[in-house]
Design a protein around this motif. Structure first.
Motif, PDB file in Angstrom:
ATOM      1  N   ASP A   1       0.812  -1.213   0.000  1.00 54.55           N
ATOM      2  CA  ASP A   1       0.000   0.000   0.000  1.00 54.55           C
ATOM      3  C   ASP A   1       0.849   1.267   0.000  1.00 54.55           C
ATOM      4  OD1 ASP A   1       0.905  -0.298   2.607  1.00 54.55           O
ATOM      5  OD2 ASP A   1      -1.026   0.145   3.528  1.00 54.55           O
ATOM      6  N   ASP A   2       2.160   1.101   0.143  1.00 55.51           N
ATOM      7  CA  ASP A   2       3.086   2.224   0.087  1.00 55.51           C
ATOM      8  C   ASP A   2       3.696   2.389  -1.310  1.00 55.51           C
ATOM      9  OD1 ASP A   2       4.662  -0.036   0.076  1.00 55.51           O
ATOM     10  OD2 ASP A   2       5.871   0.538   1.807  1.00 55.51           O
ATOM     11  N   GLY A   3       3.237   1.569  -2.279  1.00 58.56           N
ATOM     12  CA  GLY A   3       3.725   1.655  -3.641  1.00 58.56           C
ATOM     13  C   GLY A   3       5.009   0.890  -3.908  1.00 58.56           C
ATOM     14  N   LYS A   4       5.575   0.247  -2.887  1.00 56.66           N
ATOM     15  CA  LYS A   4       6.805  -0.524  -3.049  1.00 56.66           C
ATOM     16  C   LYS A   4       6.476  -1.990  -3.307  1.00 56.66           C
ATOM     17  CE  LYS A   4       9.515   2.270   0.147  1.00 56.66           C
ATOM     18  NZ  LYS A   4      10.285   2.249   1.393  1.00 56.66           N
ATOM     19  N   TYR A   5       7.407  -2.667  -3.971  1.00 58.34           N
ATOM     20  CA  TYR A   5       7.279  -4.105  -4.154  1.00 58.34           C
ATOM     21  C   TYR A   5       8.031  -4.828  -3.047  1.00 58.34           C
ATOM     22  CZ  TYR A   5       5.056  -3.814  -8.680  1.00 58.34           C
ATOM     23  OH  TYR A   5       4.163  -3.583  -9.689  1.00 58.34           O
ATOM     24  N   TYR A   6       7.413  -5.879  -2.556  1.00 61.25           N
ATOM     25  CA  TYR A   6       8.002  -6.741  -1.538  1.00 61.25           C
ATOM     26  C   TYR A   6       8.032  -8.160  -2.089  1.00 61.25           C
ATOM     27  CZ  TYR A   6       7.306  -2.777   1.518  1.00 61.25           C
ATOM     28  OH  TYR A   6       7.356  -1.522   2.070  1.00 61.25           O
ATOM     29  N   PHE A   7       8.958  -8.952  -1.608  1.00 62.83           N
ATOM     30  CA  PHE A   7       9.146 -10.301  -2.115  1.00 62.83           C
ATOM     31  C   PHE A   7       9.104 -11.285  -0.958  1.00 62.83           C
ATOM     32  CE2 PHE A   7      10.990  -7.255  -4.923  1.00 62.83           C
ATOM     33  CZ  PHE A   7      10.653  -7.704  -6.190  1.00 62.83           C
ATOM     34  N   ALA A   8       8.307 -12.339  -1.127  1.00 65.33           N
ATOM     35  CA  ALA A   8       8.160 -13.365  -0.092  1.00 65.33           C
ATOM     36  C   ALA A   8       8.529 -14.718  -0.678  1.00 65.33           C
ATOM     37  CB  ALA A   8       6.728 -13.395   0.442  1.00 65.33           C
ATOM     38  N   PHE A   9       9.208 -15.514   0.103  1.00 64.77           N
ATOM     39  CA  PHE A   9       9.630 -16.847  -0.306  1.00 64.77           C
ATOM     40  C   PHE A   9       8.408 -17.733  -0.518  1.00 64.77           C
ATOM     41  CE2 PHE A   9      11.538 -21.052   0.531  1.00 64.77           C
ATOM     42  CZ  PHE A   9      12.559 -20.993  -0.399  1.00 64.77           C
ATOM     43  N   CYS A  10       8.367 -18.460  -1.622  1.00 67.46           N
ATOM     44  CA  CYS A  10       7.255 -19.368  -1.930  1.00 67.46           C
ATOM     45  C   CYS A  10       7.472 -20.713  -1.239  1.00 67.46           C
ATOM     46  CB  CYS A  10       7.142 -19.603  -3.433  1.00 67.46           C
ATOM     47  SG  CYS A  10       6.666 -18.147  -4.364  1.00 67.46           S
TER      48      CYS A  10
ATOM     49  N   PHE B   1      -4.281 -12.849   1.153  1.00 64.20           N
ATOM     50  CA  PHE B   1      -4.014 -11.457   1.507  1.00 64.20           C
ATOM     51  C   PHE B   1      -2.632 -11.325   2.127  1.00 64.20           C
ATOM     52  CE2 PHE B   1      -8.609 -11.055   1.210  1.00 64.20           C
ATOM     53  CZ  PHE B   1      -8.733  -9.813   0.607  1.00 64.20           C
ATOM     54  N   HIS B   2      -2.085 -10.133   2.006  1.00 63.22           N
ATOM     55  CA  HIS B   2      -0.824  -9.779   2.646  1.00 63.22           C
ATOM     56  C   HIS B   2      -1.140  -8.687   3.666  1.00 63.22           C
ATOM     57  CE1 HIS B   2       0.243 -11.487  -1.268  1.00 63.22           C
ATOM     58  NE2 HIS B   2       1.211 -12.047  -0.567  1.00 63.22           N
ATOM     59  N   PHE B   3      -0.418  -8.695   4.756  1.00 59.46           N
ATOM     60  CA  PHE B   3      -0.692  -7.775   5.864  1.00 59.46           C
ATOM     61  C   PHE B   3       0.567  -6.999   6.217  1.00 59.46           C
ATOM     62  CE2 PHE B   3      -1.172  -6.429  10.207  1.00 59.46           C
ATOM     63  CZ  PHE B   3      -2.503  -6.074  10.298  1.00 59.46           C
ATOM     64  N   ARG B   4       0.450  -5.671   6.294  1.00 63.07           N
ATOM     65  CA  ARG B   4       1.566  -4.819   6.728  1.00 63.07           C
ATOM     66  C   ARG B   4       1.205  -4.169   8.043  1.00 63.07           C
ATOM     67  NH1 ARG B   4       3.302   0.703   6.350  1.00 63.07           N
ATOM     68  NH2 ARG B   4       1.446   1.209   5.147  1.00 63.07           N
ATOM     69  N   CYS B   5       2.067  -4.379   9.031  1.00 60.85           N
ATOM     70  CA  CYS B   5       1.854  -3.762  10.336  1.00 60.85           C
ATOM     71  C   CYS B   5       2.314  -2.305  10.277  1.00 60.85           C
ATOM     72  CB  CYS B   5       2.607  -4.514  11.426  1.00 60.85           C
ATOM     73  SG  CYS B   5       2.363  -3.772  13.057  1.00 60.85           S
ATOM     74  N   LEU B   6       1.444  -1.402  10.688  1.00 60.77           N
ATOM     75  CA  LEU B   6       1.749   0.026  10.665  1.00 60.77           C
ATOM     76  C   LEU B   6       2.753   0.427  11.734  1.00 60.77           C
ATOM     77  CD1 LEU B   6      -1.883   1.324  10.080  1.00 60.77           C
ATOM     78  CD2 LEU B   6      -0.014   1.215   8.407  1.00 60.77           C
TER      79      LEU B   6
ATOM     80  N   PHE C   1      -3.432 -12.008  -8.192  1.00 62.41           N
ATOM     81  CA  PHE C   1      -4.277 -11.526  -7.110  1.00 62.41           C
ATOM     82  C   PHE C   1      -3.398 -10.684  -6.207  1.00 62.41           C
ATOM     83  CE2 PHE C   1      -5.784 -11.788  -2.758  1.00 62.41           C
ATOM     84  CZ  PHE C   1      -7.119 -11.475  -2.899  1.00 62.41           C
ATOM     85  N   ASN C   2      -3.819  -9.472  -5.891  1.00 62.29           N
ATOM     86  CA  ASN C   2      -3.050  -8.618  -4.997  1.00 62.29           C
ATOM     87  C   ASN C   2      -3.982  -8.059  -3.932  1.00 62.29           C
ATOM     88  OD1 ASN C   2      -0.725  -7.313  -4.055  1.00 62.29           O
ATOM     89  ND2 ASN C   2      -1.314  -5.429  -5.077  1.00 62.29           N
ATOM     90  N   GLY C   3      -4.128  -8.823  -2.863  1.00 58.67           N
ATOM     91  CA  GLY C   3      -4.934  -8.372  -1.735  1.00 58.67           C
ATOM     92  C   GLY C   3      -4.019  -7.891  -0.630  1.00 58.67           C
ATOM     93  N   PHE C   4      -4.247  -6.686  -0.153  1.00 59.32           N
ATOM     94  CA  PHE C   4      -3.334  -6.098   0.833  1.00 59.32           C
ATOM     95  C   PHE C   4      -4.125  -5.430   1.949  1.00 59.32           C
ATOM     96  CE2 PHE C   4       0.118  -3.594   2.475  1.00 59.32           C
ATOM     97  CZ  PHE C   4       1.216  -4.390   2.233  1.00 59.32           C
ATOM     98  N   ILE C   5      -3.733  -5.715   3.176  1.00 61.84           N
ATOM     99  CA  ILE C   5      -4.374  -5.136   4.360  1.00 61.84           C
ATOM    100  C   ILE C   5      -3.286  -4.491   5.214  1.00 61.84           C
ATOM    101  CG2 ILE C   5      -5.708  -5.625   6.455  1.00 61.84           C
ATOM    102  CD1 ILE C   5      -6.641  -8.236   5.036  1.00 61.84           C
ATOM    103  N   SER C   6      -3.545  -3.317   5.740  1.00 61.85           N
ATOM    104  CA  SER C   6      -2.609  -2.721   6.702  1.00 61.85           C
ATOM    105  C   SER C   6      -3.346  -2.491   7.999  1.00 61.85           C
ATOM    106  CB  SER C   6      -2.005  -1.421   6.155  1.00 61.85           C
ATOM    107  OG  SER C   6      -3.012  -0.509   5.797  1.00 61.85           O
TER     108      SER C   6
END
Length: 125
Positions: A60-69, A82-87, A112-117
């Motif tokens: 949600d900050d416009g940056k790309y993040y990478f997670a190990f599959c 969904f992906h979750f970012r702690c504020l 699919f790009n679901g994002f929750i903060s």
């Protein structure tokens, strides 16, 4: 032709495997210091996406993040979660539940790009 495993690839792969959350290219750059340059990190991360090693998350900050599959391959990349970012602490994590989203007949999802903060369980207490 087999892909060559370089020192830079191994450093980035080890960092992703050991990370407790998804990481950005900037985070990897800070962790690796001068061992691997910025352009190489970005190129390797995108190569890992193509190979089914990591998945890319647009935050949600416009940056790309990478997670190990965990259960992906080059031909079977499945990340309907969904992906979750702690504020507060900034961690970005993959939430465990895969979603089935009904689409109209004839539609075929590719991404699919679901994002929750909000606040993670550690920071919300």
């Amino acid at each position: 032709m087999a892909k060559r495993n370089t020192k830079a690839k191994q450093l980035i792969l080890d960092s992703l495997r050991n990370s407790q959350s998804a990481v950005s290219q900037e985070i990897l750059q800070k962790e690796l210091g001068t061992e691997v340059d910025r352009a190489t990190i970005y190129r390797i991360l995108n190569s890992f996406c193509d190979d089914g090693i990591v998945h890319k998350i647009l935050g949600d900050d416009g940056k790309y993040y990478f997670a190990f599959c965990i259960h992906c391959s080059e031909k079977a990349h499945q990340h309907n979660h969904f992906h979750f970012r702690c504020l507060q602490c900034g961690n970005i994590e993959c939430l465990p539940n895969e979603l089935e989203i009904p689409l109209p007949k004839g539609y075929r999802p590719v991404n699919f790009n679901g994002f929750i903060s909000g606040y993670c369980s550690n920071c919300s207490n």
